[in-house]
Design a protein around this motif. Structure first.
Motif, mmCIF file in Angstrom:
data_model
loop_
_atom_site.group_PDB
_atom_site.id
_atom_site.type_symbol
_atom_site.label_atom_id
_atom_site.label_comp_id
_atom_site.label_asym_id
_atom_site.label_seq_id
_atom_site.Cartn_x
_atom_site.Cartn_y
_atom_site.Cartn_z
ATOM 1 N N THR B 23 -64.676 -29.896 -34.789
ATOM 2 C CA THR B 23 -63.145 -29.644 -34.520
ATOM 3 C C THR B 23 -62.401 -30.320 -35.075
ATOM 4 O O THR B 23 -61.436 -29.866 -35.905
ATOM 5 C CB THR B 23 -62.641 -29.840 -32.852
ATOM 6 N N PHE B 26 -62.783 -29.602 -39.011
ATOM 7 C CA PHE B 26 -62.152 -28.311 -39.068
ATOM 8 C C PHE B 26 -60.738 -28.286 -39.338
ATOM 9 O O PHE B 26 -60.148 -27.531 -40.393
ATOM 10 C CB PHE B 26 -62.508 -27.254 -38.082
ATOM 11 N N THR B 27 -60.116 -29.211 -38.317
ATOM 12 C CA THR B 27 -58.664 -29.189 -38.527
ATOM 13 C C THR B 27 -58.288 -30.034 -39.812
ATOM 14 O O THR B 27 -57.392 -29.543 -40.481
ATOM 15 C CB THR B 27 -58.313 -30.442 -37.488
ATOM 16 N N SER B 93 -63.370 -18.260 -40.266
ATOM 17 C CA SER B 93 -62.283 -18.877 -39.564
ATOM 18 C C SER B 93 -61.599 -19.638 -40.256
ATOM 19 O O SER B 93 -60.176 -19.894 -39.907
ATOM 20 C CB SER B 93 -62.929 -19.397 -38.140
ATOM 21 N N ALA B 94 -62.137 -20.458 -41.079
ATOM 22 C CA ALA B 94 -61.254 -21.532 -41.880
ATOM 23 C C ALA B 94 -60.067 -20.780 -42.876
ATOM 24 O O ALA B 94 -59.075 -21.323 -42.848
ATOM 25 C CB ALA B 94 -62.285 -22.251 -42.869
ATOM 26 N N LEU B 97 -57.552 -19.538 -40.387
ATOM 27 C CA LEU B 97 -56.776 -20.446 -39.738
ATOM 28 C C LEU B 97 -55.830 -21.161 -40.937
ATOM 29 O O LEU B 97 -54.511 -21.502 -40.662
ATOM 30 C CB LEU B 97 -57.441 -21.775 -39.080
ATOM 31 N N GLN B 158 -51.953 -26.511 -35.110
ATOM 32 C CA GLN B 158 -53.423 -26.221 -35.892
ATOM 33 C C GLN B 158 -54.723 -26.918 -35.018
ATOM 34 O O GLN B 158 -55.603 -26.164 -35.235
ATOM 35 C CB GLN B 158 -53.398 -26.392 -37.343
ATOM 36 N N THR B 162 -57.942 -24.610 -33.406
ATOM 37 C CA THR B 162 -59.070 -24.418 -33.771
ATOM 38 C C THR B 162 -59.922 -24.240 -32.571
ATOM 39 O O THR B 162 -61.173 -23.941 -32.769
ATOM 40 C CB THR B 162 -59.838 -25.959 -34.268
ATOM 41 N N ASP B 172 -67.577 -25.541 -32.412
ATOM 42 C CA ASP B 172 -66.592 -26.635 -32.050
ATOM 43 C C ASP B 172 -66.685 -27.158 -30.693
ATOM 44 O O ASP B 172 -67.481 -26.876 -29.904
ATOM 45 C CB ASP B 172 -65.177 -26.213 -32.468
#
Lengths: 264, 220
Positions: B23, B26-27, B93-94, B97, B158, B162, B172
């Motif tokens: 998570t 990813f953020t 997803s990256a 987002l 954001q 995620t 995640d």
């Protein structure tokens, strides 16, 4: 005019939408000459000044400063950004609202042009900037931010910032109109000093007494045309045109300096 | 009365930590990528060329005005068919987002830039700066200061967004907690702990942002 003219403007036209603000303007400024532009609000004097360094792109006519000439109108392409930038680096401008960079100290403001535009080494730029600040009487304010300075001090820093580019001509766009009355003098003194050093200048102003004192030529504009032009003292003391007389009478009635109704 | 037993979660600690790592990582990726997209979008909408403005605006509105959950699913299922490229759930997803975040960032950045008085870039131009130099030296340094609180807020959102990537089986924190909940039959404890984990990270961050806002307000 003669070969010695520093600024030469021919048949200049500019419209904003349907509003024609400059109609066929011709203007010459001799080397070392000081020209004052006066006239009521909306007469086009600020636009004319901004056409000299092409902050405003004219619709027609030509502008020459020093050796560089630009023509506008049918078939003429607007100069590209690099050419424009190079040209503006040779003309200094001082704005009504100072437009100092608030995120920089007074010294950094003055150094910005030499460092970014003239690619001067920082040490040299700092020396130059300190000299310019000293010249406007603000050496000891070098490390202060604009927010901590008075209006008069801000405008003097702005003048130093323009001078640091070592320009051929200086343009003043109502440089004292936003100042409290008691701060006007310190800025006018600096401008007067520049005049006595032989700087070529065009000054848009409401300070009629100052224009009479400092300018050698005076141009009275109204509705986008030059109504009257001549030696500053002659035009102010003995205006030929009725419109000039009417405009100047506002000032004579209330004394030599700009009254409240002269604020733009 | 329900008998709470948080002790049961201890045996899933590595699963949770793993999820939390994904998570957070990813953020970071979507914030950085999103800022890049945001900058592009902002300059696009401020372009001198109408075509560029139009393209930038279309992208921004497309991503601002559709739900992020729909975008995630669309990027994973629909885009590969349309574009003929396979995408892993993580890539899809990256991308979704980042573009979603970028559309909001670009509005923040654009707003920051146009909030700077025109006289500033004029003064730069009068000194002989090119528009690019005036943007970099004069306008952006002032604009960024004004943008920072809003950019931080958007980044916090954001971080929470995620959590939606679990629908594409990206492992995640939420996805891993689903695993733990199914395995332990303790969904109440699991999801409560997950909520606390998100809050534990975000509350200090929001306090930081608020402090930053106050400090910047003093500087104005």
């Amino acid at each position: 005019m003669s070969d010695t003219s520093k600024i030469e403007i021919r048949a200049l036209r500019k419209s904003f939408g349907t509003n024609e603000v400059l109609k066929n303007i011709n203007l010459d400024v001799a080397k070392g000459g000081v020209v004052a532009l006066i006239g009521p609000s909306g007469s086009g004097k600020s636009t004319l000044l901004r056409c000299v360094n092409l902050l405003v792109a004219p619709d027609g006519g030509s502008v020459r400063v020093g050796e560089t000439r630009f023509s506008f109108g049918e078939g003429a392409r607007l100069p590209d950004v690099k050419t424009l930038a190079r040209f503006r680096a040779t003309t200094g401008m001082v704005f009504q609202h100072f437009n100092l960079f608030p995120h920089m100290t007074a010294l950094q403001n003055v150094m910005e042009g030499p460092v970014t535009v003239r690619r001067m080494a920082r040490a040299d730029a700092e020396k130059l900037a300190r000299a310019q600040l000293a010249k406007v009487g603000l050496a000891e304010k070098a490390d202060q931010y604009p927010a901590t300075l008075s209006g008069g001090q801000k405008q003097r820093v702005a003048i130093a910032r323009a001078l640091a580019m070592e320009p051929d001509v200086m343009l003043f766009d109502e440089a004292t109109s936003a100042l409290d009355p008691e701060l006007v003098g310190e800025v006018l003194n600096v401008i007067q000093q520049l005049a006595s050093e032989g700087m070529t200048m065009v000054i848009v102003t409401h300070e009629i007494a100052f224009a009479r004192e400092v300018a050698d030529r005076l141009i009275f504009m109204r509705d986008g045309i030059v109504v009257e032009e001549g030696p500053a003292r002659q035009v102010i003391d003995n205006p030929k045109e009725a419109a000039t007389r009417a405009f100047l009478s506002h000032f004579h009635r209330t004394g030599a300096l700009a009254p409240a109704n002269a604020a733009s | 009365m329900y008998q709470w037993d948080f002790g049961i979660l201890w045996s899933y600690r590595w699963l949770f930590l793993n999820g939390l790592g994904v998570t957070v990582g990813f953020t970071v990726v979507i914030v950085v990528l999103g800022l890049v997209f945001g900058l592009l979008g902002a300059f696009g909408t401020l372009s001198r060329f109408k075509a560029v403005r139009l393209i930038a605006l279309t992208f921004i509105e497309a991503f601002r005005c559709t739900p992020i959950l729909v975008q995630l699913i669309w990027f994973y299922y629909a885009l590969p068919i349309l574009a003929g490229v396979e995408m892993t759930p993580i890539t899809a997803s990256a991308l979704a987002l980042s573009l979603y975040g970028g559309s909001f960032y670009s509005e923040i950045i654009r707003g920051g830039i146009i909030s700077i008085d025109r006289g500033q870039s004029e003064a730069g131009a009068a000194l002989g700066m090119t528009p690019g130099q005036a943007m970099r030296r004069i306008v952006l340094p002032q604009a960024i200061k004004r943008m920072i609180p809003a950019l931080m807020n958007q980044s916090i959102i954001q971080f929470k967004n995620t959590s939606l990537v679990s629908v594409l089986a990206v492992p995640d924190l939420v996805y891993q907690s689903q695993v733990a909940a199914h395995d332990s039959y303790r969904p109440l404890e699991t999801y409560t702990a997950v909520a606390v984990a998100y809050a534990a990270i975000l509350i200090p961050l929001t306090i930081l942002v608020r402090r930053g806002e106050k400090r910047l307000a003093v500087g104005e």
